[in-house]
Enzyme design. Structure first.
Site, PDB file in Angstrom:
ATOM      1  N   LYS A 131       0.839  -1.205   0.000  1.00 57.35           N
ATOM      2  CA  LYS A 131       0.000   0.000   0.000  1.00 57.35           C
ATOM      3  C   LYS A 131       0.869   1.248   0.000  1.00 57.35           C
ATOM      4  CE  LYS A 131      -3.915  -2.274   2.171  1.00 57.35           C
ATOM      5  NZ  LYS A 131      -4.501  -2.742   3.434  1.00 57.35           N
TER       6      LYS A 131
ATOM      7  N   GLN B  78      -4.815  -1.352   9.482  1.00 56.21           N
ATOM      8  CA  GLN B  78      -4.818  -2.706   8.929  1.00 56.21           C
ATOM      9  C   GLN B  78      -5.471  -3.676   9.922  1.00 56.21           C
ATOM     10  OE1 GLN B  78      -3.767  -3.495   5.797  1.00 56.21           O
ATOM     11  NE2 GLN B  78      -4.288  -5.632   6.087  1.00 56.21           N
TER      12      GLN B  78
ATOM     13  N   ASP C  24     -11.222   3.105   4.041  1.00 54.15           N
ATOM     14  CA  ASP C  24     -11.705   1.725   4.002  1.00 54.15           C
ATOM     15  C   ASP C  24     -13.233   1.678   3.866  1.00 54.15           C
ATOM     16  OD1 ASP C  24      -9.903  -0.430   4.075  1.00 54.15           O
ATOM     17  OD2 ASP C  24      -9.415  -0.074   6.189  1.00 54.15           O
TER      18      ASP C  24
HETATM   19  N1  GUN Z   1      -7.313  -6.655   6.202  1.00 52.76           N
HETATM   20  C1  GUN Z   1      -7.747  -7.427   5.169  1.00 52.76           C
HETATM   21  N2  GUN Z   1      -8.443  -6.676   4.286  1.00 52.76           N
HETATM   22  C2  GUN Z   1      -8.461  -5.416   4.761  1.00 52.76           C
HETATM   23  C3  GUN Z   1      -9.001  -4.204   4.287  1.00 52.76           C
HETATM   24  O1  GUN Z   1      -9.636  -4.114   3.234  1.00 52.76           O
HETATM   25  N3  GUN Z   1      -8.784  -3.114   5.071  1.00 52.76           N
HETATM   26  C4  GUN Z   1      -8.100  -3.185   6.235  1.00 52.76           C
HETATM   27  N4  GUN Z   1      -7.952  -2.065   6.934  1.00 52.76           N
HETATM   28  N5  GUN Z   1      -7.574  -4.294   6.700  1.00 52.76           N
HETATM   29  C5  GUN Z   1      -7.746  -5.402   5.970  1.00 52.76           C
END
Ligand code: GUN
Length: 300
Positions: free
Chosen positions: A55, A99, A122
């Site tokens: 990311k 995350q 998100d």
């Molecule tokens: N962990 C797995 N998928 C995601 C996601 O889309 N966003 C976040 N913040 N954590 C994750």
């Protein structure tokens, strides 16, 4: 034997990321605005570390500011909430992503509720969940947003199509169903306990699989010509002839080798939906930055 078109998520995501890069260029040149994304990782889960690194890299490649916060696994909820408060108040931060999953001592709900909804790239804050389900202009979860983009690219107007979402998670299934409803589909949500799931699948013009069960959806469950989006990411022992013992591979929720003979178009795993998630995270960050600055998103 006819074969489905394979939807190339990697190429699609590369296009989205290039468009985001162009938007960022315009924002810098015309408004002196550099969108910024803060990613917070608590602990050392190996998969999460890879996601967070990717990311950050993608954010910088798109010309945006990346702020990474890595906290030890024993971090308290109060300490994490304090960091979120600081990020909420930081003008250079337009998007915040914590995350998941979080360590046991931290309540996921408390953390998601603490993020400023305007920075919630998100789309997990209850305000954004509510806006999505009432047709408002919030921030939309990245994976479903990516799936909808691929469906519209393939099919154009989705009005009147029968869509089946298999899976009811807060991250994918439920927001996906809302987006398809917003696009005028007739939407059914199925899940692991649905009766006669094969029959439900056979009615669907659009099938989105996000149930987390390797190759559960069989080729003869699929309506001929249907568009199949496979969100599943299941690691299994490599059972192909000639594979080294102990080797693993990623497969989706759909039995790809069977489904590809019946569907009109299908996303592979890997290389389908996966790359779109980060691309949409970047797109959400641009959206959040523009809204915060009160300017329209640049058309590119
Ligand atoms: N962990 C797995 N998928 C995601 C996601 O889309 N966003 C976040 N913040 N954590 C994750």
């Amino acid at each position: 034997m006819s074969g489905a078109d394979i939807i190339d998520g990697k190429a699609f995501a590369a296009n989205v990321r290039a468009d985001v890069g162009k938007q960022v260029d315009v924002l810098k040149r015309e408004h002196g605005l550099v969108p910024g994304l803060a990613v917070v990782l608590v602990g050392e889960d190996p998969a999460s570390q890879v996601y967070v690194r990717n990311k950050g890299k993608a954010t910088v490649e798109a010309g945006m500011h990346s702020f990474e916060h890595r906290l030890p696994v024993e971090t308290t909820q109060d300490a994490l909430l304090k960091l979120i408060e600081e990020l909420n108040a930081a003008p250079a931060v337009h998007g915040i992503l914590v995350q998941l999953p979080l360590p046991d001592q931290i309540s996921e709900a408390a953390v998601l509720a603490a993020i400023d909804p305007a920075k919630d790239v998100d789309g997990f804050h209850l305000i954004n969940v509510g806006l999505l389900s009432t047709g408002g202009e919030g921030l939309v979860p990245c994976t479903p947003r990516g799936c909808l983009m691929m469906l519209k690219d393939r099919l154009g107007d989705l009005t009147g199509l029968r869509a089946l979402v298999v899976g009811r998670s807060n991250i994918v299934g439920k927001p996906m169903a809302q987006l398809l409803l917003g696009a005028n589909c007739t939407v059914t949500v199925a899940h692991s306990r649905t009766k006669d799931l094969d029959e439900e699948c056979r009615r669907a013009d659009i099938l989105v699989a996000a149930v987390g069960r390797p190759r559960m959806i069989k080729g003869d469950w699929i309506k001929p010509g249907a568009t199949v989006i496979d969100v599943g990411m299941n690691r299994i022992d490599d059972d192909r002839p000639g594979a080294e013992p102990g080797k693993t591979r990623l497969v989706g929720d759909v039995d790809f080798d069977e489904a590809v003979r019946v569907a009109g178009a299908i996303t592979p795993v890997p290389g389908g939906v996966g790359p779109m998630t980060i691309a949409c995270l970047l797109a959400n960050t641009v959206t959040a930055a523009c809204r915060a600055a009160g300017i329209a998103e640049p058309e590119v």
